[in-house]
Design an enzyme around this catalytic site. Structure first.
Site, PDB file in Angstrom:
ATOM      1  N   GLU A 167       0.808  -1.232   0.000  1.00  0.00           N
ATOM      2  CA  GLU A 167       0.000   0.000   0.000  1.00  0.00           C
ATOM      3  C   GLU A 167       0.845   1.288   0.000  1.00  0.00           C
ATOM      4  N   TYR A 169       3.318   2.064   1.997  1.00  0.00           N
ATOM      5  CA  TYR A 169       3.884   2.441   3.298  1.00  0.00           C
ATOM      6  C   TYR A 169       5.404   2.192   3.315  1.00  0.00           C
ATOM      7  N   ARG A 217       2.268  -8.912   4.188  1.00  0.00           N
ATOM      8  CA  ARG A 217       1.406  -8.361   3.121  1.00  0.00           C
ATOM      9  C   ARG A 217       2.309  -7.789   2.059  1.00  0.00           C
ATOM     10  N   HIS A 255      -1.546   3.825  -1.715  1.00  0.00           N
ATOM     11  CA  HIS A 255      -2.645   4.746  -1.421  1.00  0.00           C
ATOM     12  C   HIS A 255      -2.690   5.923  -2.395  1.00  0.00           C
ATOM     13  N   GLN A 342     -18.437   4.618   3.247  1.00  0.00           N
ATOM     14  CA  GLN A 342     -18.974   5.824   3.886  1.00  0.00           C
ATOM     15  C   GLN A 342     -18.791   5.870   5.405  1.00  0.00           C
TER      16      GLN A 342
HETATM   17  P1  FAD Z   1     -36.788   7.208   1.896  1.00  0.00           P
HETATM   18  O1  FAD Z   1     -35.830   6.258   1.314  1.00  0.00           O
HETATM   19  O2  FAD Z   1     -37.171   8.372   1.094  1.00  0.00           O
HETATM   20  O3  FAD Z   1     -38.071   6.401   2.363  1.00  0.00           O
HETATM   21  C1  FAD Z   1     -39.280   6.988   2.714  1.00  0.00           C
HETATM   22  C2  FAD Z   1     -40.412   6.022   2.459  1.00  0.00           C
HETATM   23  O4  FAD Z   1     -41.596   6.536   3.044  1.00  0.00           O
HETATM   24  C3  FAD Z   1     -40.709   5.798   0.987  1.00  0.00           C
HETATM   25  O5  FAD Z   1     -40.600   4.439   0.690  1.00  0.00           O
HETATM   26  C4  FAD Z   1     -42.142   6.312   0.817  1.00  0.00           C
HETATM   27  O6  FAD Z   1     -42.883   5.547  -0.083  1.00  0.00           O
HETATM   28  C5  FAD Z   1     -42.695   6.175   2.235  1.00  0.00           C
HETATM   29  N1  FAD Z   1     -43.800   7.075   2.559  1.00  0.00           N
HETATM   30  C6  FAD Z   1     -43.823   8.428   2.541  1.00  0.00           C
HETATM   31  N2  FAD Z   1     -45.004   8.882   2.987  1.00  0.00           N
HETATM   32  C7  FAD Z   1     -45.755   7.799   3.298  1.00  0.00           C
HETATM   33  C8  FAD Z   1     -47.043   7.610   3.819  1.00  0.00           C
HETATM   34  N3  FAD Z   1     -47.840   8.611   4.128  1.00  0.00           N
HETATM   35  N4  FAD Z   1     -47.506   6.358   4.006  1.00  0.00           N
HETATM   36  C9  FAD Z   1     -46.713   5.296   3.704  1.00  0.00           C
HETATM   37  N5  FAD Z   1     -45.488   5.420   3.224  1.00  0.00           N
HETATM   38  C10 FAD Z   1     -44.998   6.644   3.033  1.00  0.00           C
HETATM   39  N6  FAD Z   1     -27.134   7.244   0.302  1.00  0.00           N
HETATM   40  C11 FAD Z   1     -25.982   6.735   0.667  1.00  0.00           C
HETATM   41  O7  FAD Z   1     -25.707   6.634   1.851  1.00  0.00           O
HETATM   42  N7  FAD Z   1     -25.078   6.292  -0.248  1.00  0.00           N
HETATM   43  C12 FAD Z   1     -25.326   6.355  -1.559  1.00  0.00           C
HETATM   44  O8  FAD Z   1     -24.483   5.956  -2.355  1.00  0.00           O
HETATM   45  C13 FAD Z   1     -26.549   6.885  -1.980  1.00  0.00           C
HETATM   46  N8  FAD Z   1     -26.838   6.965  -3.290  1.00  0.00           N
HETATM   47  C14 FAD Z   1     -28.042   7.483  -3.663  1.00  0.00           C
HETATM   48  C15 FAD Z   1     -28.320   7.564  -5.011  1.00  0.00           C
HETATM   49  C16 FAD Z   1     -29.529   8.061  -5.420  1.00  0.00           C
HETATM   50  C17 FAD Z   1     -29.797   8.165  -6.878  1.00  0.00           C
HETATM   51  C18 FAD Z   1     -30.500   8.481  -4.462  1.00  0.00           C
HETATM   52  C19 FAD Z   1     -31.826   9.008  -4.897  1.00  0.00           C
HETATM   53  C20 FAD Z   1     -30.211   8.408  -3.124  1.00  0.00           C
HETATM   54  C21 FAD Z   1     -28.979   7.927  -2.707  1.00  0.00           C
HETATM   55  N9  FAD Z   1     -28.635   7.856  -1.376  1.00  0.00           N
HETATM   56  C22 FAD Z   1     -27.451   7.333  -0.997  1.00  0.00           C
HETATM   57  C23 FAD Z   1     -29.505   8.436  -0.347  1.00  0.00           C
HETATM   58  C24 FAD Z   1     -30.292   7.387   0.437  1.00  0.00           C
HETATM   59  O9  FAD Z   1     -30.907   6.490  -0.439  1.00  0.00           O
HETATM   60  C25 FAD Z   1     -31.319   8.096   1.307  1.00  0.00           C
HETATM   61  O10 FAD Z   1     -30.696   9.092   2.060  1.00  0.00           O
HETATM   62  C26 FAD Z   1     -31.991   7.172   2.284  1.00  0.00           C
HETATM   63  O11 FAD Z   1     -32.420   6.026   1.635  1.00  0.00           O
HETATM   64  C27 FAD Z   1     -33.150   7.905   2.946  1.00  0.00           C
HETATM   65  O12 FAD Z   1     -33.878   7.017   3.717  1.00  0.00           O
HETATM   66  P2  FAD Z   1     -35.230   7.435   4.421  1.00  0.00           P
HETATM   67  O13 FAD Z   1     -35.682   6.193   5.110  1.00  0.00           O
HETATM   68  O14 FAD Z   1     -35.077   8.637   5.234  1.00  0.00           O
HETATM   69  O15 FAD Z   1     -36.249   7.854   3.274  1.00  0.00           O
HETATM   70  P1  NAP Z   2     -26.906  17.522  -1.965  1.00  0.00           P
HETATM   71  O1  NAP Z   2     -25.681  16.719  -1.902  1.00  0.00           O
HETATM   72  O2  NAP Z   2     -27.254  18.411  -0.867  1.00  0.00           O
HETATM   73  O3  NAP Z   2     -26.798  18.380  -3.320  1.00  0.00           O
HETATM   74  C1  NAP Z   2     -27.772  19.272  -3.718  1.00  0.00           C
HETATM   75  C2  NAP Z   2     -27.256  20.055  -4.936  1.00  0.00           C
HETATM   76  O4  NAP Z   2     -28.278  20.941  -5.317  1.00  0.00           O
HETATM   77  C3  NAP Z   2     -26.040  20.875  -4.637  1.00  0.00           C
HETATM   78  O5  NAP Z   2     -25.152  20.707  -5.716  1.00  0.00           O
HETATM   79  C4  NAP Z   2     -26.549  22.298  -4.560  1.00  0.00           C
HETATM   80  O6  NAP Z   2     -25.523  23.097  -5.135  1.00  0.00           O
HETATM   81  C5  NAP Z   2     -27.804  22.281  -5.384  1.00  0.00           C
HETATM   82  N1  NAP Z   2     -28.880  23.128  -4.855  1.00  0.00           N
HETATM   83  C6  NAP Z   2     -29.290  23.265  -3.575  1.00  0.00           C
HETATM   84  N2  NAP Z   2     -30.317  24.116  -3.485  1.00  0.00           N
HETATM   85  C7  NAP Z   2     -30.586  24.528  -4.746  1.00  0.00           C
HETATM   86  C8  NAP Z   2     -31.554  25.423  -5.303  1.00  0.00           C
HETATM   87  N3  NAP Z   2     -32.442  26.040  -4.545  1.00  0.00           N
HETATM   88  N4  NAP Z   2     -31.527  25.603  -6.630  1.00  0.00           N
HETATM   89  C9  NAP Z   2     -30.638  24.994  -7.410  1.00  0.00           C
HETATM   90  N5  NAP Z   2     -29.698  24.135  -6.926  1.00  0.00           N
HETATM   91  C10 NAP Z   2     -29.683  23.912  -5.616  1.00  0.00           C
HETATM   92  O7  NAP Z   2     -28.152  16.609  -2.191  1.00  0.00           O
HETATM   93  P2  NAP Z   2     -28.481  15.444  -3.222  1.00  0.00           P
HETATM   94  O8  NAP Z   2     -27.558  15.421  -4.377  1.00  0.00           O
HETATM   95  O9  NAP Z   2     -29.935  15.623  -3.475  1.00  0.00           O
HETATM   96  O10 NAP Z   2     -28.254  14.143  -2.409  1.00  0.00           O
HETATM   97  C11 NAP Z   2     -29.095  13.841  -1.296  1.00  0.00           C
HETATM   98  C12 NAP Z   2     -28.333  13.071  -0.293  1.00  0.00           C
HETATM   99  O11 NAP Z   2     -28.121  11.748  -0.773  1.00  0.00           O
HETATM  100  C13 NAP Z   2     -27.007  13.709  -0.040  1.00  0.00           C
HETATM  101  O12 NAP Z   2     -26.919  14.189   1.283  1.00  0.00           O
HETATM  102  C14 NAP Z   2     -26.020  12.646  -0.309  1.00  0.00           C
HETATM  103  O13 NAP Z   2     -25.124  12.468   0.784  1.00  0.00           O
HETATM  104  C15 NAP Z   2     -26.815  11.373  -0.506  1.00  0.00           C
HETATM  105  N6  NAP Z   2     -26.204  10.678  -1.625  1.00  0.00           N
HETATM  106  C16 NAP Z   2     -25.001  10.123  -1.423  1.00  0.00           C
HETATM  107  C17 NAP Z   2     -24.359   9.521  -2.459  1.00  0.00           C
HETATM  108  C18 NAP Z   2     -23.009   8.877  -2.249  1.00  0.00           C
HETATM  109  O14 NAP Z   2     -22.417   8.412  -3.205  1.00  0.00           O
HETATM  110  N7  NAP Z   2     -22.489   8.808  -1.050  1.00  0.00           N
HETATM  111  C19 NAP Z   2     -24.927   9.492  -3.711  1.00  0.00           C
HETATM  112  C20 NAP Z   2     -26.168  10.079  -3.887  1.00  0.00           C
HETATM  113  C21 NAP Z   2     -26.777  10.684  -2.833  1.00  0.00           C
HETATM  114  P3  NAP Z   2     -25.542  24.668  -5.141  1.00  0.00           P
HETATM  115  O15 NAP Z   2     -26.277  25.074  -3.899  1.00  0.00           O
HETATM  116  O16 NAP Z   2     -24.111  25.078  -5.193  1.00  0.00           O
HETATM  117  O17 NAP Z   2     -26.237  25.022  -6.402  1.00  0.00           O
HETATM  118 FE1  SF4 Z   3     -17.680   0.146   4.969  1.00  0.00          FE
HETATM  119 FE2  SF4 Z   3     -20.000  -0.872   5.778  1.00  0.00          FE
HETATM  120 FE3  SF4 Z   3     -19.877   0.534   3.509  1.00  0.00          FE
HETATM  121 FE4  SF4 Z   3     -18.819  -1.916   3.684  1.00  0.00          FE
HETATM  122  S1  SF4 Z   3     -20.989  -1.370   3.835  1.00  0.00           S
HETATM  123  S2  SF4 Z   3     -17.855  -0.142   2.791  1.00  0.00           S
HETATM  124  S3  SF4 Z   3     -18.030  -1.903   5.757  1.00  0.00           S
HETATM  125  S4  SF4 Z   3     -19.483   1.284   5.550  1.00  0.00           S
END
Ligand code: FAD
Ligand code: NAP
Ligand code: SF4
Length: 679
Positions: A167, A169, A217, A255, A342
């Site tokens: 890695e 090191y 390693r 790294h 993460q």
């Molecule tokens: P949600 O996943 O939004 O779940 C809410 C649920 O509530 C939904 O299923 C909805 O149907 C239900 N609901 C709402 N109102 C009602 C109601 N009245 N009655 C019954 N059901 C209801 N996070 C990461 O950590 N790593 C990533 O790489 C990552 N990649 C992402 C990529 C994308 C494209 C997206 C969109 C998100 C990603 N995220 C990632 C973010 C992550 O998926 C969300 O932050 C997380 O899943 C949020 O979980 P939650 O339980 O708060 O809400």
């Molecule tokens: P986010 O990371 O907060 O990004 C929102 C983007 O929208 C920013 O680029 C912001 O940039 C822009 N924005 C905010 N307010 C705005 C406005 N009023 N008008 C126009 N642009 C605006 O949120 P997200 O991309 O929706 O992701 C949601 C969450 O899911 C995040 O917190 C993220 O951690 C998680 N997620 C994680 C991964 C992962 O790989 N770990 C992948 C997907 C999602 P400016 O304000 O500069 O314009």
């Molecule tokens: Fe790390 Fe858990 Fe994500 Fe695996 S699932 S990479 S152990 S945080």
């Protein structure tokens, strides 16, 4: 009893003087529990993994002296007092029938402090400190410190040590000419440079005796310019075997390498072929590693003769019972690592104690305890996204009467959208795991049901957990009602058609993911090893030193012309994960995605997106596009809170419903589990 599906993985490994109970090695990981005097949390963490059946645990790295610290006051093993402190760790593992080796890690020029030393005075590109070059006597004294560290580890009750030679090191730095410019006997020819690790091993073996496991390693693939040739790696491996190594573990990439080696977009077992190349060159057991997260993958590697053992590190954070479940025919119950980094690696870089996105108890075994409830109260969890599922499972485990509602027909919420992104295929398996756990639990699922306050009050729940998630933020851009404007939900969930020229508004995690999704056409390279290796310029190390192609990586033809925008000035994707953000950026750059910051969104019309730049709204520019995709963040969805509370129902918000800013699955799952543990 039925024959095991994993006979090779579960087969004991006889090392002559001792036997490992199976072929799994828990790879070394820095968790943050190593640093400090009290190692009881570390002991609890390893104790659970030993109980779960790991063959050989390797600890996170401990420095042999202060110069070798990764950061100031990092864990060190160099005195009897240190050894004494570690006895709680070795006892916890031995009490569960396990075996444990301590990793000796000398950071060399990767150290994050001003006392770092290296073979030569050459700063690394990833640390701010220039190392002190060692004198010839200085080198001798470092070797002695390695030997002493191993002797102390033995005194602490460890079954062996792993000497970290990869890695990039300290030890690795001696091996490569670009970091070793010495003119004494430790520099010059490869023969000279490799004497450093060989002497460490030879003298360590002499000091610890024959019945102590020495894992080394070895950097089989440096993945940096000026890396070792394959011939050199083999020469070193043979010399190490002769010097007394028991097991040879595989190290992939320094790294500072610009090739991802463990991220989720790396295909499973992507580097096992490298270990296989070493088979037949040495007769000691070989361990293969990197992106092996399922027992069937491990079994296939061992059955196919790729290696004698399989190293998995993060998978044991995700599930301490990985081996036990595999052995009991319950592989579908394994909570498997999605390789997101993460909560593990990203935490290590932020100086936070590691955990695991899919298992918040990892490294928090003594504080996040799911105690049985004294009163079987009736709880509604509204929303079966990451937060709601996590809370429901913990509540059910504790004995609550749990009712989980979701408007959708399937549990998972936003995770289904995450799973559609090329390179995030592991999310499908996370969803499958959740479904299985819910089916095995006492949680009563009400799917396809959008509940309202009336129903929840009518059914007399003692407590409601609102996990209703988020709604996309409305960016209020003039003209956004145009049919060419879509949200990420339209694209990822509803699969609305998208034209060939696209502007994406918002460059957070979702904006980057949508860009990746739209740039790809055809199968994801993460599912095709050959294509993935070509994309990152990795070749057989027998043809190019370090395994890095001399040709620049092939640029892909994107499926669309894409521009990604944000209002902030500065680098796009700056908020992405420390260990993965650069991979997302590199991948989009490879597709020719334009990244434009510092904009004002003026309006959207039939021609496309109009922006200007800076506070004075200068340089009005039109981006002619077929579609504008809104990825401008999210807002909490919690309209049920007020009516429920008005009726006197106890409500707790979790996940996105609680706080949408910087929400991710890590926080949602962790919060769900913690709230449920405390109820
Ligand atoms: P949600 O996943 O939004 O779940 C809410 C649920 O509530 C939904 O299923 C909805 O149907 C239900 N609901 C709402 N109102 C009602 C109601 N009245 N009655 C019954 N059901 C209801 N996070 C990461 O950590 N790593 C990533 O790489 C990552 N990649 C992402 C990529 C994308 C494209 C997206 C969109 C998100 C990603 N995220 C990632 C973010 C992550 O998926 C969300 O932050 C997380 O899943 C949020 O979980 P939650 O339980 O708060 O809400
Ligand atoms: P986010 O990371 O907060 O990004 C929102 C983007 O929208 C920013 O680029 C912001 O940039 C822009 N924005 C905010 N307010 C705005 C406005 N009023 N008008 C126009 N642009 C605006 O949120 P997200 O991309 O929706 O992701 C949601 C969450 O899911 C995040 O917190 C993220 O951690 C998680 N997620 C994680 C991964 C992962 O790989 N770990 C992948 C997907 C999602 P400016 O304000 O500069 O314009
Ligand atoms: Fe790390 Fe858990 Fe994500 Fe695996 S699932 S990479 S152990 S945080």
């Amino acid at each position: 009893m039925a024959a095991s599906a994993y006979p090779h993985l579960l087969e004991p490994l006889d090392l002559g003087f001792t036997k490992l109970r199976n072929r799994t090695l828990m790879g070394s990981m820095h968790t943050g529990l190593e640093d400090g005097k009290d190692l009881t949390k570390l002991a609890a963490y390893f104790g659970e993994r030993a109980r779960g059946g790991v063959g050989l645990i390797v600890t996170g790295g401990f420095a042999p002296n202060f110069q070798g610290w990764v950061k100031p006051f990092a864990g060190q093993m160099s005195s009897k007092a240190h050894a004494e402190r570690h006895k709680v760790v070795t006892k916890a593992v031995h009490d569960e029938g396990g075996k444990i080796a301590m990793q000796i890690l000398h950071a060399g020029r990767y150290a994050y402090h001003p006392f770092s030393v290296a073979p030569s005075r050459i700063k690394s590109p990833i640390t701010p400190f220039t190392p002190w070059p060692l004198t010839t006597r200085g080198v001798e004294s470092q070797i002695q410190d390695f030997v002493n560290s191993a002797v102390m580890a033995r005194e602490a009750g460890y079954d062996g040590v792993e000497i970290m030679g990869s890695e990039g090191y300290f030890i690795n730095e001696f091996l490569c000419a670009h970091t070793n410019k010495r003119t004494d006997k430790w520099g010059g020819s490869y023969e000279n440079r490799m004497q450093f690790p060989v002497e460490i091993v030879r003298r360590t073996r002499e000091a610890v005796g024959k019945d102590f496991i020495l894992v080394y390693r070895i950097s089989m693939l440096d993945l940096v310019p000026g890396g070792q040739s394959w011939e050199e790696v083999v020469q070193l491996a043979k010399a190490l075997e002769k010097a007394g190594v028991t097991i040879l573990n595989t190290g992939i990439g320094w790294h500072e390498a610009r090739v991802p080696t463990i991220a989720t977009s790396v295909p499973r077992a992507a580097f096992a072929w490298v270990t296989k190349k070493m088979k037949g060159e040495v007769s000691i057991p070989l361990v293969t590693t990197n992106r092996i997260n399922r027992p069937e993958v491990a079994e296939e590697l061992l059955a196919g003769g790729m290696a004698d053992m399989v190293s998995m590190a993060r998978p044991f954070l995700a599930d301490p019972e990985f081996v036990k479940k595999a052995a009991e025919g319950r592989a579908d119950e394994i909570n498997h690592c999605i390789a997101c980094n993460q909560a593990c690696l990203d935490h290590a870089f932020q100086n936070k104690v590691a955990s695991c996105l899919v298992n918040p108890r990892a490294c928090h075994e003594t504080e996040l305890v799911y105690r049985p409830t004294l009163k079987r109260t009736k709880v509604a969890v509204v929303g079966a996204g990451a937060a709601g599922i996590s809370a429901s499972l913990v509540l059910a485990e504790r004995g609550f009467d749990v009712h989980l509602f979701d408007a959708a027909e399937k549990v998972g919420g936003q995770l289904h959208m995450a799973a559609t992104i090329p390179g995030k295929e592991e999310f499908h398996h996370m969803l499958a795991y959740f479904e299985r756990q819910l089916a095995l639990s006492s949680v009563k699922q009400h799917l396809g049901v959008r509940v309202d306050a009336e129903r929840l009050t009518g059914e007399k729940f003692d407590h409601v957990l609102l996990a209703t998630g988020v709604a996309p933020r409305n960016p209020r851009i003039p003209g956004q009602e145009s049919p060419k404007v879509l949200s990420y939900v339209d694209v990822l969930r509803h699969k609305k058609p998208v034209g060939k020229r696209v502007a994406i508004i918002g460059a957070g995690g979702i904006g980057f993911d949508v860009a990746e999704y739209l740039a790809h056409e055809g199968p994801s390279p993460s599912m095709n090893l050959e294509a993935w290796l070509a994309e990152w310029g990795v070749v057989d190390p027998a043809t190019a030193p370090g395994g890095l192609s001399k040709e620049p990586p092939k640029r892909h033809a994107p499926a669309r012309e894409i521009a990604l925008f944000q209002r902030k000035k500065g680098k796009l994707g700056a908020g992405l994960g420390k260990t993965t953000g650069w991979i997302h950026r590199a991948s989009l750059q490879n597709f020719g995605v334009k990244m434009i910051g510092g904009v004002n969104y003026e309006r959207i019309d039939e021609r496309g997106l109009h922006v200007s730049f800076g506070e004075k709204r200068e340089r009005p520019t039109l981006f002619e596009v077929d579609n504008v995709i809104l990825c401008s963040g999210q807002e909490p969805l919690r309209e049920l809170q007020a009516p429920l509370e008005a009726k006197g129902v106890k409500v707790t918000l979790i996940g996105g419903a609680d706080e949408a800013s910087e929400l991710d699955a890590k926080r949602a799952i962790d919060q769900g589990a913690r709230v449920a543990a405390a109820l």
